[in-house]
Motif scaffolding. Structure first.
Motif, PDB file in Angstrom:
ATOM      1  N   TYR A 182      13.168   7.841   0.646  1.00 49.55           N
ATOM      2  CA  TYR A 182      12.359   8.421  -0.425  1.00 49.55           C
ATOM      3  C   TYR A 182      10.864   8.152  -0.232  1.00 49.55           C
ATOM      4  O   TYR A 182      10.027   8.793  -0.872  1.00 49.55           O
ATOM      5  N   PHE A 183      10.531   7.191   0.631  1.00 47.36           N
ATOM      6  CA  PHE A 183       9.128   6.816   0.828  1.00 47.36           C
ATOM      7  C   PHE A 183       8.578   7.291   2.178  1.00 47.36           C
ATOM      8  O   PHE A 183       7.460   6.934   2.552  1.00 47.36           O
ATOM      9  N   LYS A 184       9.349   8.100   2.867  1.00 45.61           N
ATOM     10  CA  LYS A 184       8.983   8.512   4.221  1.00 45.61           C
ATOM     11  C   LYS A 184       7.601   9.161   4.279  1.00 45.61           C
ATOM     12  O   LYS A 184       6.814   8.902   5.199  1.00 45.61           O
TER      13      LYS A 184
ATOM     14  N   HIS B 187      18.857   4.149   2.601  1.00 44.83           N
ATOM     15  CA  HIS B 187      18.842   5.397   1.818  1.00 44.83           C
ATOM     16  C   HIS B 187      17.598   5.453   0.935  1.00 44.83           C
ATOM     17  O   HIS B 187      16.914   6.485   0.865  1.00 44.83           O
ATOM     18  N   MET B 188      17.289   4.357   0.277  1.00 43.67           N
ATOM     19  CA  MET B 188      16.095   4.298  -0.563  1.00 43.67           C
ATOM     20  C   MET B 188      14.823   4.448   0.267  1.00 43.67           C
ATOM     21  O   MET B 188      13.850   5.059  -0.166  1.00 43.67           O
TER      22      MET B 188
ATOM     23  N   TYR C 143      14.082   9.075 -10.303  1.00 51.80           N
ATOM     24  CA  TYR C 143      15.477   8.851  -9.925  1.00 51.80           C
ATOM     25  C   TYR C 143      15.694   7.397  -9.511  1.00 51.80           C
ATOM     26  O   TYR C 143      16.597   6.722 -10.031  1.00 51.80           O
ATOM     27  N   LEU C 144      14.874   6.886  -8.591  1.00 56.82           N
ATOM     28  CA  LEU C 144      15.056   5.510  -8.134  1.00 56.82           C
ATOM     29  C   LEU C 144      14.823   4.508  -9.261  1.00 56.82           C
ATOM     30  O   LEU C 144      15.544   3.519  -9.391  1.00 56.82           O
TER      31      LEU C 144
ATOM     32  N   ASN D 164       9.053   7.088  -8.850  1.00 61.20           N
ATOM     33  CA  ASN D 164      10.120   8.044  -8.568  1.00 61.20           C
ATOM     34  C   ASN D 164      11.152   7.895  -9.677  1.00 61.20           C
ATOM     35  O   ASN D 164      11.807   6.852  -9.774  1.00 61.20           O
TER      36      ASN D 164
END
Length: 314
Positions: free
Chosen positions: A249-251, A245-246, A294-295, A292
């Protein structure tokens, strides 16, 4: 600021056992003592028994569990222990955890020997009188036995729950507001995904109704459900789900080589070749390069001080 923790006095090294000795736990005294402020209690000494003293045991008679002398069941300490326990527990409301002595008829958490009149013991055992009432009256409190702290998974989960409960108390200290609770809950979303995905959904629904509650009552309900959720232990499968899932965020932020490196670490963790710390360390590196909010706010990444080294074996 040290976190307040209750503890069986013998586990911290006090010579209060029936044989005049102790059961000092080195992980407790040498590592946790840097972060926890311990409140030692020996219920047996608390009711006036000396050390050393004749051994006592739990005896089931007439459907009741009685605390009696091992050699003389007419020596009944049950009522004194109940009175002592009922006086002590209200003084423990600020505690963020409790470490108890295994197998003790007063402090044991599980599989304490329970005798019957013919001298045999019942299968499965029971819980010590003091600890049973503690867990009944403070069901949100992390409680663990000294012996079970030798298990790296149980140890990590207990310490994590202590830090999480302390975080909850600090988050609403002098500031019990809906906004404070919502912000706290948001920091634990990845934790819920790793520990108990059903609670991730049910707690989300609970928080969504916060405006319908009296705030004090909401906090009591939320604390219990939150602590129940994180009592469920994360495992390789659920941790892998969070890591993937994390990863999403880096895709758009990582190049092909970096993506492959991250995917490889996650896969090697999933196969049991690497500890959880390996992919998490790389995530922290990428978060420095690509912040980020949120992370970076997620407690999953930093649930307790790294110096405790609890994730090396996960």
């Amino acid at each position: 600021m040290l976190i307040p923790i209750g503890i069986s006095a013998c586990v911290i090294g006090e010579k209060v056992r029936f044989d005049g000795g102790h059961k000092m736990n080195r992980f407790v005294t040498e590592e946790l003592s840097e972060y926890f402020q311990f409140k030692p209690i020996c219920p047996e000494v608390g009711i006036g028994l000396p050390s050393p003293r004749p051994a006592i045991r739990l005896l089931e008679t007439n459907g009741e569990q009685r605390l009696v002398g091992s050699q003389d069941s007419d020596q009944d300490h049950t009522e004194k222990m109940v009175i002592f326990t009922d006086k002590q527990i209200p003084k423990l409301q600020e505690m963020c955890g409790y470490i108890v002595c295994a197998k003790s008829p007063t402090c044991g958490m599980e599989r304490v020997k329970l005798y019957i009149e013919n001298g045999n013991t019942l299968a499965g055992g029971t819980t010590g009188i003091f600890t049973r009432k503690l867990m009944e009256q403070m069901p949100w409190l992390p409680v663990e036995e000294d012996g079970r702290l030798q298990d790296p998974v149980l140890r990590e989960n207990f310490v994590f729950r202590v830090f999480a409960l302390h975080d909850l108390y600090e988050s609403i200290k002098d500031n019990l507001t809906r906004d404070a609770i919502v912000k706290f809950h948001s920091r634990y979303k990845l934790v819920f995904m790793a520990h108990h995905s059903i609670s991730y959904q049910s707690l989300g629904r609970l928080v969504a109704t916060i405006n319908e509650w009296d705030l004090e009552e909401f906090f009591i309900a939320y604390r219990l459900q939150f602590m129940d959720a994180i009592k469920c232990r994360a495992n390789i499968r659920t941790n892998t789900n969070v890591l993937m899932h994390m990863q999403g965020y880096f895709k758009q932020l990582l190049d092909k080589k970096q993506k492959a490196e991250l995917a490889d670490l996650i896969m090697n963790y999933r196969k049991g070749h690497l500890p959880l710390l390996a992919p998490l360390t790389l995530f922290e590196h990428y978060l420095q390069l690509h912040p980020n909010a949120y992370l970076q706010s997620q407690r999953y990444l930093n649930p307790y001080p790294k110096e405790l080294r609890l994730r090396f074996s996960l």
